[in-house]
Design an enzyme around this catalytic site. Structure first.
Site, PDB file in Angstrom:
ATOM      1  N   LYS A  90       1.107   9.667  -5.246  1.00  0.00           N
ATOM      2  CA  LYS A  90      -0.269   9.225  -5.027  1.00  0.00           C
ATOM      3  C   LYS A  90      -1.266  10.360  -5.261  1.00  0.00           C
ATOM      4  O   LYS A  90      -0.980  11.522  -4.988  1.00  0.00           O
ATOM      5  CB  LYS A  90      -0.400   8.712  -3.584  1.00  0.00           C
ATOM      6  CG  LYS A  90      -1.787   8.271  -3.162  1.00  0.00           C
ATOM      7  CD  LYS A  90      -1.766   7.802  -1.723  1.00  0.00           C
ATOM      8  CE  LYS A  90      -3.153   7.417  -1.241  1.00  0.00           C
ATOM      9  NZ  LYS A  90      -3.147   6.914   0.144  1.00  0.00           N
ATOM     10  N   HIS A 144     -11.159  -2.516   1.461  1.00  0.00           N
ATOM     11  CA  HIS A 144     -11.482  -1.178   0.936  1.00  0.00           C
ATOM     12  C   HIS A 144     -12.368  -1.196  -0.305  1.00  0.00           C
ATOM     13  O   HIS A 144     -12.273  -0.329  -1.172  1.00  0.00           O
ATOM     14  CB  HIS A 144     -10.198  -0.385   0.647  1.00  0.00           C
ATOM     15  CG  HIS A 144     -10.368   1.074   0.932  1.00  0.00           C
ATOM     16  ND1 HIS A 144      -9.338   1.985   0.839  1.00  0.00           N
ATOM     17  CD2 HIS A 144     -11.458   1.793   1.303  1.00  0.00           C
ATOM     18  CE1 HIS A 144      -9.766   3.197   1.133  1.00  0.00           C
ATOM     19  NE2 HIS A 144     -11.056   3.090   1.433  1.00  0.00           N
ATOM     20  N   ASP A 183      -0.370  -0.820  -4.968  1.00  0.00           N
ATOM     21  CA  ASP A 183      -1.674  -0.320  -5.432  1.00  0.00           C
ATOM     22  C   ASP A 183      -1.562   1.063  -6.062  1.00  0.00           C
ATOM     23  O   ASP A 183      -2.379   1.445  -6.887  1.00  0.00           O
ATOM     24  CB  ASP A 183      -2.692  -0.308  -4.287  1.00  0.00           C
ATOM     25  CG  ASP A 183      -2.369   0.721  -3.207  1.00  0.00           C
ATOM     26  OD1 ASP A 183      -1.176   1.104  -3.072  1.00  0.00           O
ATOM     27  OD2 ASP A 183      -3.296   1.147  -2.483  1.00  0.00           O
ATOM     28  N   ASN A 184      -0.564   1.833  -5.655  1.00  0.00           N
ATOM     29  CA  ASN A 184      -0.324   3.167  -6.217  1.00  0.00           C
ATOM     30  C   ASN A 184       0.997   3.682  -5.648  1.00  0.00           C
ATOM     31  O   ASN A 184       1.648   2.992  -4.857  1.00  0.00           O
ATOM     32  CB  ASN A 184      -1.464   4.143  -5.906  1.00  0.00           C
ATOM     33  CG  ASN A 184      -1.910   4.166  -4.471  1.00  0.00           C
ATOM     34  OD1 ASN A 184      -3.016   3.738  -4.135  1.00  0.00           O
ATOM     35  ND2 ASN A 184      -1.039   4.653  -3.585  1.00  0.00           N
ATOM     36  N   ASP A 204       0.846  -1.194   0.000  1.00  0.00           N
ATOM     37  CA  ASP A 204       0.000   0.000   0.000  1.00  0.00           C
ATOM     38  C   ASP A 204       0.889   1.254   0.000  1.00  0.00           C
ATOM     39  O   ASP A 204       1.779   1.386   0.847  1.00  0.00           O
ATOM     40  CB  ASP A 204      -0.883  -0.011   1.252  1.00  0.00           C
ATOM     41  CG  ASP A 204      -2.083   0.914   1.141  1.00  0.00           C
ATOM     42  OD1 ASP A 204      -2.102   1.770   0.232  1.00  0.00           O
ATOM     43  OD2 ASP A 204      -3.010   0.781   1.967  1.00  0.00           O
ATOM     44  N   ASP A 205       0.653   2.156  -0.937  1.00  0.00           N
ATOM     45  CA  ASP A 205       1.386   3.430  -0.992  1.00  0.00           C
ATOM     46  C   ASP A 205       2.900   3.240  -1.101  1.00  0.00           C
ATOM     47  O   ASP A 205       3.674   4.025  -0.557  1.00  0.00           O
ATOM     48  CB  ASP A 205       1.084   4.282   0.248  1.00  0.00           C
ATOM     49  CG  ASP A 205      -0.309   4.875   0.225  1.00  0.00           C
ATOM     50  OD1 ASP A 205      -1.074   4.570  -0.717  1.00  0.00           O
ATOM     51  OD2 ASP A 205      -0.656   5.638   1.145  1.00  0.00           O
ATOM     52  N   HIS A 247       1.397   2.216   4.061  1.00  0.00           N
ATOM     53  CA  HIS A 247       0.422   3.262   4.360  1.00  0.00           C
ATOM     54  C   HIS A 247       0.592   3.714   5.813  1.00  0.00           C
ATOM     55  O   HIS A 247       0.837   2.902   6.704  1.00  0.00           O
ATOM     56  CB  HIS A 247      -0.989   2.713   4.141  1.00  0.00           C
ATOM     57  CG  HIS A 247      -2.054   3.751   4.003  1.00  0.00           C
ATOM     58  ND1 HIS A 247      -2.444   4.583   5.035  1.00  0.00           N
ATOM     59  CD2 HIS A 247      -2.832   4.092   2.936  1.00  0.00           C
ATOM     60  CE1 HIS A 247      -3.409   5.379   4.624  1.00  0.00           C
ATOM     61  NE2 HIS A 247      -3.662   5.107   3.349  1.00  0.00           N
ATOM     62  N   LYS A 274      -6.011  -5.368   3.799  1.00  0.00           N
ATOM     63  CA  LYS A 274      -6.928  -4.261   3.528  1.00  0.00           C
ATOM     64  C   LYS A 274      -7.862  -4.584   2.353  1.00  0.00           C
ATOM     65  O   LYS A 274      -7.413  -4.893   1.263  1.00  0.00           O
ATOM     66  CB  LYS A 274      -6.096  -3.007   3.219  1.00  0.00           C
ATOM     67  CG  LYS A 274      -6.889  -1.817   2.720  1.00  0.00           C
ATOM     68  CD  LYS A 274      -5.927  -0.667   2.465  1.00  0.00           C
ATOM     69  CE  LYS A 274      -6.585   0.486   1.734  1.00  0.00           C
ATOM     70  NZ  LYS A 274      -5.636   1.591   1.496  1.00  0.00           N
ATOM     71  N   CYS A 313      -6.528   4.122  -3.605  1.00  0.00           N
ATOM     72  CA  CYS A 313      -6.726   2.762  -3.088  1.00  0.00           C
ATOM     73  C   CYS A 313      -7.883   1.986  -3.704  1.00  0.00           C
ATOM     74  O   CYS A 313      -7.685   0.973  -4.366  1.00  0.00           O
ATOM     75  CB  CYS A 313      -6.902   2.822  -1.571  1.00  0.00           C
ATOM     76  SG  CYS A 313      -5.494   3.520  -0.699  1.00  0.00           S
ATOM     77  N   ARG A 340      -7.737  -1.264  -6.369  1.00  0.00           N
ATOM     78  CA  ARG A 340      -8.054  -2.614  -5.912  1.00  0.00           C
ATOM     79  C   ARG A 340      -9.244  -3.212  -6.665  1.00  0.00           C
ATOM     80  O   ARG A 340      -9.265  -4.411  -6.978  1.00  0.00           O
ATOM     81  CB  ARG A 340      -8.322  -2.595  -4.400  1.00  0.00           C
ATOM     82  CG  ARG A 340      -7.065  -2.294  -3.615  1.00  0.00           C
ATOM     83  CD  ARG A 340      -7.344  -1.701  -2.225  1.00  0.00           C
ATOM     84  NE  ARG A 340      -6.152  -1.045  -1.744  1.00  0.00           N
ATOM     85  CZ  ARG A 340      -5.172  -1.660  -1.080  1.00  0.00           C
ATOM     86  NH1 ARG A 340      -5.288  -2.940  -0.778  1.00  0.00           N
ATOM     87  NH2 ARG A 340      -4.102  -0.997  -0.709  1.00  0.00           N
ATOM     88  N   SER A 350      -8.462   1.573   4.934  1.00  0.00           N
ATOM     89  CA  SER A 350      -7.079   1.947   5.247  1.00  0.00           C
ATOM     90  C   SER A 350      -6.828   1.964   6.750  1.00  0.00           C
ATOM     91  O   SER A 350      -7.735   2.235   7.544  1.00  0.00           O
ATOM     92  CB  SER A 350      -6.761   3.327   4.660  1.00  0.00           C
ATOM     93  OG  SER A 350      -6.834   3.299   3.255  1.00  0.00           O
TER      94      SER A 350
END
Length: 466
Positions: free
Chosen positions: A339, A139, A308-309, A42-43, A255, A137, A84, A88, A162
């Site tokens: 992001k 989301h 994811d990003n 994540d991130d 994240h 996660k 996010c 996903r 998150s």
């Protein structure tokens, strides 16, 4: 011919679903079906992977470095969105947000989620006899029919959104720093007035097991250990059942709030030690999962690590690195390239694929690849599954990259999430051709002009619902 090929790609997921179902009815023909492990950070920044920036001489991701040495590193791989939920949703459905209906992040109080009409990758694998599990996660909607166990996963352990979207008793590192839940209130959901912008402080962060809350607020500092234990247990249990499996791990790393084991003065010094420690913790988790997989079914399991990003640069010392993709034009005007932007740093992510005996070791591929359209991860898994079970399907650029034996030409079709790619596609009208040599990391690239008719066909097919 191009029209037929595009039509096949657009209906690929449905076709493979039918083929998988047919295969499940004729298992006598198949010795063993492959396992799939997707690890989604994540991130995470493109530059957070050591092997993407060797000049920095960091040692934050030794296990991922080893996985890259034993497998394939994709240096120009892009997530389907720079936030996010849209990312996903696209990964699990193989369809961009404008098609699957998820164009924004879901909130704590969101009632719905990923539209129920959307078919997910785990659902198709589940229907073909796979055991499907998710850790981490979600989301994509946490109420009723939108939860993971209602969207194709047999088992789930994780956070519904998150890890900063709820308070905890012992907050992790964040910027700005958030306060703990109000411990004077005994209820599981602890109400407290909003502290400041960026902090969710009215609801304790929950940990779900399937459809039940098992801890609220959860302990961020033990979450990695719980995820690691659950993952290794799932892998070993799958062997005991003799059942192929899909394990989707959507990590809390990187994240905020970060909660790694760090020296007491790390937050005060602000020297990046917190973020580095969190990277190492994430890397150790990946190493543990890979080790368990290798012990159980090494040559029959594809492990795919990606993000994811891009990094959340507003978090300053608690954000990752976009590497060289800082974007001089936007940063000179007070902007950013990470992001929440459509600049390259927002969606170009570190990616490693590992499958001994199937993916050549110690290879690097710089082909421009994406999650969606010609190179969706969902489509890739379905195609790889069918391909290695002797179903002869046309190769996409992704499968060519994973098993580099032939040349491939992929039209630069309009991509709704990436403004820069869309501009290139609509104005350039180019086809990028890459030729790979067996067992070599070298490839040649050339570009040819498309005819006006071919461009119009590419535009039309890209807007077709698939």
């Amino acid at each position: 011919m191009a029209g037929v090929f595009n039509t096949f790609l657009l209906t690929g997921m449905l076709l493979c679903g039918v083929l998988l179902q047919t295969l499940s009815q004729n298992r006598a023909r198949v010795d063993k079906r492959p396992n799939f492990i997707i690890i989604l950070a994540d991130d995470i920044g493109w530059g957070d992977l050591d092997t993407n920036q060797v000049d920095r001489k960091a040692n934050n991701t030794p296990y991922l470095n080893l996985m890259a040495e034993q497998g394939l590193r994709l240096t120009d791989f892009h997530s389907p969105a720079s936030t996010c939920s849209p990312s996903r949703a696209a990964i699990l459905t193989g369809r961009y947000g404008l098609r699957n209906g998820v164009t924004h992040n879901f909130a704590v109080r969101s009632v719905a989620g990923l539209p129920l009409s959307e078919v997910t990758m785990p659902r198709l694998l589940q229907q073909s006899g796979y055991y499907t599990a998710m850790i981490g996660k979600w989301h994509l909607g946490h109420n009723g029919p939108y939860s993971p166990t209602n969207r194709g996963f047999d088992d789930y352990l994780g956070i519904p959104y998150s890890n900063d979207m709820g308070c905890t008793d012992k907050p992790g590192y964040n910027f700005p720093q958030c306060l703990p839940c109000d411990s004077s209130v005994p209820q599981v959901i602890r109400f407290k007035r909003r502290i400041h912008e960026g902090c969710y402080s009215s609801v304790g962060l929950p940990l779900f097991e399937n459809s039940s809350i098992v801890e609220q607020p959860l302990d961020l500092w033990t979450l990695t250990e719980r995820y690691t234990s659950a993952a290794t247990r799932i892998i070993h249990n799958a062997r005991e059942r003799g059942q192929p499996y899909l394990l989707y791990m959507a990590l809390a790393h990187m994240h905020v709030p970060l909660a790694p084991p760090v020296p007491p003065d790390a937050r005060r010094t602000g020297d990046g030690s917190v973020y580095g420690a969190s990277l190492r913790e994430m890397d150790s988790l990946v190493g543990a999962v890979k080790s368990a997989s290798d012990d159980v079914d090494q040559n029959n399991t594809l492990i795919w690590f990606t993000g994811d990003n891009g990094p959340w640069e507003k978090k300053c010392q608690y954000a990752g690195s976009v590497g060289p993709f800082v974007g001089k034009w936007q940063t000179s005007r007070g902007g950013g390239s990470a992001k929440r932007t459509t600049w390259e740093g927002g969606h170009r992510v570190p990616t490693v694929a590992y499958w001994p005996g199937k993916i050549p070791a110690n290879t690097t591929n710089s082909a421009l690849l994406r999650f969606i359209t010609d190179s969706t991860v969902a489509w890739t898994f379905f195609q790889l599954f069918c391909l290695w079970q002797e179903f002869h399907l046309p190769q996409t650029d992704t499968t060519t990259a994973l098993t580099p034996q032939t040349s491939s030409c992929v039209a630069n079709r309009p991509v709704m999430s990436f403004s820069s790619t869309r501009t290139a596609a609509l104005q350039g009208h180019l086809v990028t051709c890459r030729r790979f040599e067996q067992g070599s990391t070298k490839h040649s690239t050339s570009q040819v002009q498309l005819s006006h008719v071919a461009v119009q066909q590419a535009r039309s097919s890209s807007m077709t619902r698939h």
